[in-house]
Scaffold this motif. Structure first.
Motif, PDB file in Angstrom:
ATOM      1  N   GLY A 150     -22.438  31.946  -2.873  1.00  0.00           N
ATOM      2  CA  GLY A 150     -22.686  30.684  -2.185  1.00  0.00           C
ATOM      3  C   GLY A 150     -23.650  29.833  -2.976  1.00  0.00           C
ATOM      4  O   GLY A 150     -24.638  30.339  -3.511  1.00  0.00           O
ATOM      5  N   ILE A 151     -23.347  28.538  -3.067  1.00  0.00           N
ATOM      6  CA  ILE A 151     -24.264  27.617  -3.748  1.00  0.00           C
ATOM      7  C   ILE A 151     -24.647  26.500  -2.790  1.00  0.00           C
ATOM      8  O   ILE A 151     -23.867  26.092  -1.927  1.00  0.00           O
ATOM      9  N   ASP A 152     -25.870  25.995  -2.950  1.00  0.00           N
ATOM     10  CA  ASP A 152     -26.348  24.889  -2.126  1.00  0.00           C
ATOM     11  C   ASP A 152     -27.624  24.340  -2.757  1.00  0.00           C
ATOM     12  O   ASP A 152     -28.239  25.000  -3.613  1.00  0.00           O
ATOM     13  N   ILE A 153     -28.009  23.140  -2.308  1.00  0.00           N
ATOM     14  CA  ILE A 153     -29.318  22.600  -2.676  1.00  0.00           C
ATOM     15  C   ILE A 153     -30.214  22.513  -1.442  1.00  0.00           C
ATOM     16  O   ILE A 153     -31.314  21.982  -1.503  1.00  0.00           O
ATOM     17  N   TRP A 154     -29.713  23.014  -0.293  1.00  0.00           N
ATOM     18  CA  TRP A 154     -30.515  23.255   0.903  1.00  0.00           C
ATOM     19  C   TRP A 154     -31.195  21.991   1.433  1.00  0.00           C
ATOM     20  O   TRP A 154     -32.408  21.977   1.658  1.00  0.00           O
ATOM     21  N   GLN A 155     -30.434  20.936   1.643  1.00  0.00           N
ATOM     22  CA  GLN A 155     -30.993  19.717   2.212  1.00  0.00           C
ATOM     23  C   GLN A 155     -31.226  19.891   3.716  1.00  0.00           C
ATOM     24  O   GLN A 155     -30.307  20.222   4.455  1.00  0.00           O
ATOM     25  N   LYS A 156     -32.440  19.611   4.165  1.00  0.00           N
ATOM     26  CA  LYS A 156     -32.804  19.822   5.575  1.00  0.00           C
ATOM     27  C   LYS A 156     -32.067  18.868   6.506  1.00  0.00           C
ATOM     28  O   LYS A 156     -31.790  19.204   7.664  1.00  0.00           O
ATOM     29  N   CYS A 179     -27.956  25.438  -6.697  1.00  0.00           N
ATOM     30  CA  CYS A 179     -27.443  24.568  -7.753  1.00  0.00           C
ATOM     31  C   CYS A 179     -26.648  23.430  -7.142  1.00  0.00           C
ATOM     32  O   CYS A 179     -26.193  23.508  -6.002  1.00  0.00           O
ATOM     33  N   ASP A 180     -26.482  22.378  -7.903  1.00  0.00           N
ATOM     34  CA  ASP A 180     -25.767  21.172  -7.502  1.00  0.00           C
ATOM     35  C   ASP A 180     -24.267  21.382  -7.718  1.00  0.00           C
ATOM     36  O   ASP A 180     -23.844  21.800  -8.800  1.00  0.00           O
ATOM     37  N   MET A 181     -23.468  21.093  -6.685  1.00  0.00           N
ATOM     38  CA  MET A 181     -22.024  21.273  -6.814  1.00  0.00           C
ATOM     39  C   MET A 181     -21.398  20.356  -7.858  1.00  0.00           C
ATOM     40  O   MET A 181     -20.272  20.596  -8.299  1.00  0.00           O
ATOM     41  N   ARG A 182     -22.107  19.336  -8.282  1.00  0.00           N
ATOM     42  CA  ARG A 182     -21.579  18.428  -9.317  1.00  0.00           C
ATOM     43  C   ARG A 182     -21.766  18.981 -10.720  1.00  0.00           C
ATOM     44  O   ARG A 182     -21.168  18.473 -11.666  1.00  0.00           O
ATOM     45  N   ARG A 183     -22.592  20.032 -10.840  1.00  0.00           N
ATOM     46  CA  ARG A 183     -22.857  20.641 -12.150  1.00  0.00           C
ATOM     47  C   ARG A 183     -23.013  22.148 -11.948  1.00  0.00           C
ATOM     48  O   ARG A 183     -24.113  22.688 -11.979  1.00  0.00           O
ATOM     49  N   MET A 184     -21.898  22.827 -11.794  1.00  0.00           N
ATOM     50  CA  MET A 184     -21.947  24.261 -11.512  1.00  0.00           C
ATOM     51  C   MET A 184     -22.155  25.064 -12.797  1.00  0.00           C
ATOM     52  O   MET A 184     -21.563  24.755 -13.835  1.00  0.00           O
ATOM     53  N   PRO A 185     -22.962  26.127 -12.723  1.00  0.00           N
ATOM     54  CA  PRO A 185     -23.277  26.913 -13.926  1.00  0.00           C
ATOM     55  C   PRO A 185     -22.296  28.053 -14.183  1.00  0.00           C
ATOM     56  O   PRO A 185     -22.684  29.086 -14.738  1.00  0.00           O
ATOM     57  N   PHE A 186     -21.043  27.881 -13.792  1.00  0.00           N
ATOM     58  CA  PHE A 186     -20.056  28.944 -13.926  1.00  0.00           C
ATOM     59  C   PHE A 186     -19.063  28.606 -15.049  1.00  0.00           C
ATOM     60  O   PHE A 186     -18.733  27.436 -15.264  1.00  0.00           O
ATOM     61  N   PRO A 187     -18.556  29.622 -15.743  1.00  0.00           N
ATOM     62  CA  PRO A 187     -17.506  29.377 -16.737  1.00  0.00           C
ATOM     63  C   PRO A 187     -16.230  28.868 -16.081  1.00  0.00           C
ATOM     64  O   PRO A 187     -16.030  29.016 -14.863  1.00  0.00           O
ATOM     65  N   ASP A 188     -15.360  28.287 -16.875  1.00  0.00           N
ATOM     66  CA  ASP A 188     -14.050  27.875 -16.376  1.00  0.00           C
ATOM     67  C   ASP A 188     -13.319  29.084 -15.772  1.00  0.00           C
ATOM     68  O   ASP A 188     -13.473  30.220 -16.232  1.00  0.00           O
ATOM     69  N   GLY A 215     -19.990  10.773  -7.577  1.00  0.00           N
ATOM     70  CA  GLY A 215     -20.548  12.106  -7.391  1.00  0.00           C
ATOM     71  C   GLY A 215     -19.574  13.045  -6.695  1.00  0.00           C
ATOM     72  O   GLY A 215     -19.456  14.226  -7.057  1.00  0.00           O
ATOM     73  N   ARG A 216     -18.866  12.533  -5.695  1.00  0.00           N
ATOM     74  CA  ARG A 216     -17.873  13.374  -5.008  1.00  0.00           C
ATOM     75  C   ARG A 216     -16.739  13.745  -5.954  1.00  0.00           C
ATOM     76  O   ARG A 216     -16.228  14.873  -5.921  1.00  0.00           O
ATOM     77  N   GLU A 217     -16.341  12.823  -6.803  1.00  0.00           N
ATOM     78  CA  GLU A 217     -15.282  13.126  -7.770  1.00  0.00           C
ATOM     79  C   GLU A 217     -15.729  14.192  -8.763  1.00  0.00           C
ATOM     80  O   GLU A 217     -14.937  15.065  -9.144  1.00  0.00           O
ATOM     81  N   TRP A 218     -16.978  14.126  -9.187  1.00  0.00           N
ATOM     82  CA  TRP A 218     -17.503  15.171 -10.071  1.00  0.00           C
ATOM     83  C   TRP A 218     -17.463  16.530  -9.383  1.00  0.00           C
ATOM     84  O   TRP A 218     -17.120  17.537 -10.002  1.00  0.00           O
ATOM     85  N   ALA A 219     -17.853  16.568  -8.101  1.00  0.00           N
ATOM     86  CA  ALA A 219     -17.859  17.835  -7.366  1.00  0.00           C
ATOM     87  C   ALA A 219     -16.452  18.423  -7.260  1.00  0.00           C
ATOM     88  O   ALA A 219     -16.252  19.628  -7.477  1.00  0.00           O
ATOM     89  N   ILE A 220     -15.468  17.590  -6.930  1.00  0.00           N
ATOM     90  CA  ILE A 220     -14.092  18.076  -6.828  1.00  0.00           C
ATOM     91  C   ILE A 220     -13.588  18.538  -8.198  1.00  0.00           C
ATOM     92  O   ILE A 220     -12.912  19.579  -8.309  1.00  0.00           O
ATOM     93  N   ALA A 221     -13.921  17.784  -9.236  1.00  0.00           N
ATOM     94  CA  ALA A 221     -13.506  18.174 -10.584  1.00  0.00           C
ATOM     95  C   ALA A 221     -14.128  19.511 -10.989  1.00  0.00           C
ATOM     96  O   ALA A 221     -13.486  20.331 -11.659  1.00  0.00           O
ATOM     97  N   GLU A 222     -15.371  19.746 -10.578  1.00  0.00           N
ATOM     98  CA  GLU A 222     -16.020  21.021 -10.872  1.00  0.00           C
ATOM     99  C   GLU A 222     -15.351  22.173 -10.123  1.00  0.00           C
ATOM    100  O   GLU A 222     -15.178  23.268 -10.667  1.00  0.00           O
ATOM    101  N   ILE A 223     -14.988  21.939  -8.883  1.00  0.00           N
ATOM    102  CA  ILE A 223     -14.266  22.970  -8.127  1.00  0.00           C
ATOM    103  C   ILE A 223     -12.962  23.322  -8.840  1.00  0.00           C
ATOM    104  O   ILE A 223     -12.617  24.501  -8.996  1.00  0.00           O
ATOM    105  N   ALA A 224     -12.229  22.303  -9.275  1.00  0.00           N
ATOM    106  CA  ALA A 224     -10.979  22.544  -9.996  1.00  0.00           C
ATOM    107  C   ALA A 224     -11.228  23.297 -11.300  1.00  0.00           C
ATOM    108  O   ALA A 224     -10.446  24.180 -11.678  1.00  0.00           O
ATOM    109  N   ARG A 225     -12.309  22.968 -11.982  1.00  0.00           N
ATOM    110  CA  ARG A 225     -12.613  23.612 -13.269  1.00  0.00           C
ATOM    111  C   ARG A 225     -12.882  25.103 -13.119  1.00  0.00           C
ATOM    112  O   ARG A 225     -12.382  25.921 -13.916  1.00  0.00           O
ATOM    113  N   VAL A 226     -13.662  25.490 -12.099  1.00  0.00           N
ATOM    114  CA  VAL A 226     -14.052  26.898 -11.984  1.00  0.00           C
ATOM    115  C   VAL A 226     -13.044  27.726 -11.183  1.00  0.00           C
ATOM    116  O   VAL A 226     -13.209  28.942 -11.045  1.00  0.00           O
TER     117      VAL A 226
END
Length: 265
Positions: free
Chosen positions: A129-135, A164-173, A193-204
């Motif tokens: 699970g990843i998050d930046i824990w915004q209250k 970690c930020d969903m727009r910049r995930m630290p996982f390999p492809d 920013g939302r497009e970056w997040a979706i693109a990152e999901i697709a990448r990993v």
């Protein structure tokens, strides 16, 4: 790093607590004004001010309608946070044909609702699970609260958390077989920013893997970006009656639905 448990009670928090508070306060204010008009004395300042309006009856009807909508919206959000999202989690995860060995990622995991549900379906796999824990997104939104639920649900050996930020995930492809997300991506307020997040999901996501996105708005945008990233839509799930209800009580701000996409090989 793991944290000491906070309590002995499983708690997945209240979503968007600020919005819940504001809706209930607006509803109560509307009812108070309406009651002041009906029950107040003839020389009450509110009565004197309002009595000059020609369309007083219409104004009171509008006030009552708004009070109903605000109150219903706040009550619905509380019910959804405490009961509804637990039921929706099970329906959402049932859309995946689980084998037990999947590598799972929960994007914006919060206090672990989907993450733990997925972990319980695994035998040899693992869930991250990843998050930046915004209250402002969830009451008590913190990694410690998530670890508390993880421990109480008995899935510690299967689960890991990362900040970690969903727009910049630290996982390999191509790291994950299944990626899930519930009511998280819309909290990125800018379109890019939302497009970056979706693109990152697709990448990993691994080729042949599935992503399930349950969110309250921007589903058309997600679908478009997924398609561009090689993850065409498998299915889209929307209850028309529920969508109409949510759209009405949110004054058109919310339009919930679920996307299921599959990454092409």
């Amino acid at each position: 790093m793991k944290f000491e448990p906070l309590s002995q009670r499983i708690d997945y928090g209240v979503d968007a607590p600020g919005a819940v508070r504001n809706l209930l306060l607006l509803g109560l204010t509307g009812w108070a004004l309406w009651a002041a008009w009906l029950l107040g004395p003839a020389d009450h300042p509110l009565v004197i001010r309002l009595s000059g309006f020609v369309l007083l009856a219409e104004a009171l009807v509008v006030l009552a309608a708004l009070s109903i909508l605000f109150t219903a919206g706040g009550v619905w959000m509380l019910w959804e946070s405490r009961i509804g999202k637990l039921r929706r989690r099970d329906r959402l995860l049932s859309l995946i044909d689980w084998h037990g060995g999947e590598q799972v990622l929960d994007v914006g995991c919060g206090r672990g609702l989907l993450l733990i549900g997925a972990a319980k379906r695994l035998t040899s796999g693992s869930a991250t699970g990843i998050d930046i824990w915004q209250k402002e997104d969830l009451t008590g939104n913190h990694a410690a609260a998530a670890w508390n639920n993880i421990r109480l649900e008995g899935v510690e050996s299967t689960v890991d958390l990362m900040t970690c930020d969903m727009r910049r995930m630290p996982f390999p492809d191509a790291s994950f077989d299944v990626i899930v997300s519930m009511a998280a991506i819309h909290n990125i307020y800018d379109k890019q920013g939302r497009e970056w997040a979706i693109a990152e999901i697709a990448r990993v996501l691994k080729p042949g893997g599935h992503a399930l996105i349950d969110d309250i708005r921007h589903l058309d945008q997600y679908e478009r970006v997924f398609a561009q990233a090689g993850c065409p839509l498998s299915e889209r799930f929307e209850s028309k009656a529920f969508r109409v209800f949510v759209t009405v009580v949110s004054f058109g701000l919310l339009s919930p639905g679920v996307l299921k996409v599959r990454k092409t090989a």
